[in-house]
Design a protein around this motif. Structure first.
Motif: not given
Length: 77
Positions: A42-55, A60-66
């Motif tokens: 549903a493209d509501l949950e994402f994973r992101l690696v923070v560049d330059g870190t080990s994190m 979740l995207i809660l679009a209705d409440i931005k």
């Protein structure tokens, strides 16, 4: 967890999240894809690696409440 990071990393991560909120919100508002890799069909949950870190973090995207809600944050400090 952020408070346990070394000061330079902590400041970098805080700046990252501020930039992430602006860029991610703009992407969604203009019909684009938010940052990261989708974790669901549903493209509501994402994973992101923070560049330059080990994190990385999941959010979740809660679009209705931005809002982005961080559901998991891993720092391999």
């Amino acid at each position: 967890m952020i408070e346990a990071m070394p000061p330079a990393l902590k400041n970098s991560v805080v700046r990252f999240f501020c930039d992430f909120a602006v860029a991610g919100g703009l992407a969604i508002d203009t019909g684009g894809s938010p940052p990261g890799r989708p974790l669901d069909d549903a493209d509501l949950e994402f994973r992101l690696v923070v560049d330059g870190t080990s994190m990385f973090f999941d959010y979740l995207i809660l679009a209705d409440i931005k809002e982005f809600r961080v559901t998991n944050m891993i720092w391999l400090g």
